[in-house]
Enzyme design. Structure first.
Site, PDB file in Angstrom:
ATOM      1  N   LYS A 287      -3.128   1.861  10.822  1.00 30.04           N
ATOM      2  CA  LYS A 287      -4.044   2.328   9.783  1.00 30.04           C
ATOM      3  C   LYS A 287      -5.314   2.966  10.344  1.00 30.04           C
ATOM      4  CE  LYS A 287      -2.879  -0.567   5.791  1.00 30.04           C
ATOM      5  NZ  LYS A 287      -3.452  -1.442   4.750  1.00 30.04           N
ATOM      6  N   ASP A 324      -5.876   1.344  -0.834  1.00 34.73           N
ATOM      7  CA  ASP A 324      -6.031  -0.110  -0.953  1.00 34.73           C
ATOM      8  C   ASP A 324      -7.126  -0.482  -1.947  1.00 34.73           C
ATOM      9  OD1 ASP A 324      -3.975  -0.844   0.758  1.00 34.73           O
ATOM     10  OD2 ASP A 324      -5.243  -0.811   2.538  1.00 34.73           O
TER      11      ASP A 324
END
Length: 502
Positions: A287, A324
């Site tokens: 990520k 997210d």
């Protein structure tokens, strides 16, 4: 691909599969006495004229289970052809011990698939094919082992190069080879292989037929199909393929979503550009590392310092996003007003950063608590949030407590908080497997409303779907798929535990 411990069991499976499949491979080498199955195959062929049957009796030397001689192998395959199998599979190693006349006779009643398996790597495919085409056959099957995602690219380029001249079957074994099992037919493979069920796979990386046809919609994959995937190390247990493929099917998007087990970021990026892949869900451990390889990111992603969503534009440029935060904000917005809400975030990692920055942008009063204070203080300073000590929890109340730590993941025994520390109207558990964590149970006992991790998982995925397709995501359908999958996992774990105790 049909296996069985005896002819009756094998044919019972074949009867069930014949309803939805027009191509079946009978792995006769899995039977102690393969010849005993031949009368039943003949009967099956007479009743199911629409099914194309392949007979395989692979020897141990080529990765199979048959321990007989090459002469015995040829005899079984010849009799299987006479019984109604339209194709027979014979490995290259066996042909080296055959006379041309034996192979000619074998082809009198069935088409011949000449096969080769490399159980170690994907290499020298052109050289292997050159050796194979020196022997007259109707189909040439080259099966390699993918040790990287890029090996799938090698296999598909091989198929594209030679399928116009020869009738080829090509696939990569191994977890990294799943791409080739779904996209190989598009690249020129005559067909691909699947197992009857999860428990009856005959090669590493092989998928069950219902998964290949249902989840990945193999029969609808064509040259215009857009490729998406979840990339990380590991990804085998990710539920993303299940929910994303359900969403693509529900919204009639010509796309397929694959699990991409990337052992290195370089391997992943090669695959993204060469296949090409239109969209990526990025998971651990990439990520943060992927940011330096992107052509652009939005300001929100830059602030968080992590990217979980990549879009490959028509010009090949890669654009990064982080959804997210949407996974946290959307479930909360359905229940409350976030502005001025007092929210405690547990943890200081990537998930916590996304939650803290997203909540601050919505005007919440955010507190950060982490097991080690240093990361919490750093996150709080960068997001203009506050930190607190664990001892403060007993005297503070919150509108929401969010667990952004991995504590409780994969088990129901651990919790990041004790019962007397849960003082909130809502407790938001970001862990979705198991579906019911210890924290969730304690929160309910304390009178808090629980927001399960499945909602966060679905909503961040829904936002990814919207970025990639420009369509509203069928979030309710996606949640149903996740809920069902988690129930099945819970049941499987319970059954496994019960079996251990016996």
């Amino acid at each position: 691909m049909v296996i069985g411990t005896d002819p009756t069991a094998m044919m019972e499976k074949a009867e069930l599969l014949a309803r939805d499949n027009t191509l079946l491979e009978f792995r006769l080498d899995y039977l102690p006495k393969p010849a005993l199955a031949l009368p039943k195959i003949k009967q099956f062929a007479e009743y199911h004229a629409h099914v194309v049957a392949i007979a395989t009796c692979r020897r141990v030397a080529a990765g199979g289970k048959f321990r007989g001689s090459v002469a015995s192998q040829l005899d079984i395959l010849s009799k299987a052809a006479s019984a109604g199998c339209q194709l027979v599979d014979l490995e290259l190693q066996s042909t080296a011990r055959c006379k041309p006349e034996q192979l000619r006779r074998l082809r009198l009643n069935a088409a011949l698939i000449l096969s080769y398996h490399d159980f170690r790597a994907t290499k020298k495919l052109d050289e292997t094919l050159a050796k194979m085409v020196a022997i007259s056959a109707d189909f040439y099957k080259v099966v390699s082992t993918a040790t990287t995602l890029s090996d799938n690219v090698t296999m598909m380029k091989f198929l594209e190069k030679h399928s116009g001249v020869h009738s080829l079957i090509g696939v990569c074994m191994g977890e990294q080879g799943i791409i080739s099992r779904v996209l190989g037919v598009r690249a020129g493979s005559v067909f691909t292989f699947a197992a009857v069920s999860e428990n009856e796979k005959t090669a590493p990386g092989q998928m069950a037929a219902h998964e290949l046809l249902g989840t990945y919609r193999l029969e609808q994959v064509d040259a215009a199909t857009r490729i998406y995937g979840v990339a990380g190390d590991p990804v085998a247990h990710s539920l993303s393929p299940a929910i994303m493929n359900a969403a693509l099917r529900r919204e009639t998007v010509n796309g397929v979503y694959l699990p991409l087990h990337a052992k290195t970021l370089k391997d992943l990026l090669t695959c993204v550009r060469d296949i090409p892949i239109h969209g990526l869900s990025v998971t651990m451990p990439y990520k943060t590392a992927i940011l330096s390889h992107l052509d652009n990111t939005d300001s929100h992603t830059t602030k968080i310092g992590a990217c979980n969503t990549v879009v490959r534009a028509q010009d090949g440029n890669l654009y990064g996003f982080n959804t997210d935060s949407a996974g946290v904000l959307r479930p909360l917005e359905r229940r409350m007003t976030i502005e001025n809400a007092k929210i405690l975030v547990l943890g200081a990692g990537g998930a916590a950063r996304a939650a803290v920055f997203g909540l601050k942008e919505r005007g919440a009063e955010v507190y950060v608590l982490n097991r080690t204070p240093g990361p919490a203080q750093k996150l709080a300073r960068s997001a203009r949030a506050r930190t607190l000590k664990r001892a403060d929890l007993k005297k503070l109340t919150f509108d929401v407590i969010i667990n952004a730590t991995p504590v409780g993941m994969g088990n129901t025994r651990e919790s990041p908080l004790n019962e007397n520390e849960i003082k909130a109207s809502y407790v938001f558990e970001m862990i979705y497997d198991p579906a019911e964590t210890r924290l969730m149970k304690m929160a309910r006992a304390a009178g808090a409303e629980v927001i399960p991790g499945a909602e966060m998982f679905v909503q961040q995925a829904a936002r990814q779907f919207e970025i990639w397709t420009g369509k509203p995501a069928p979030a309710d359908d996606m949640l149903r798929v996740v809920t069902k999958a988690l129930e099945e996992r819970t049941a499987a774990r319970a059954a496994a535990e019960a079996a251990k105790k016996k």
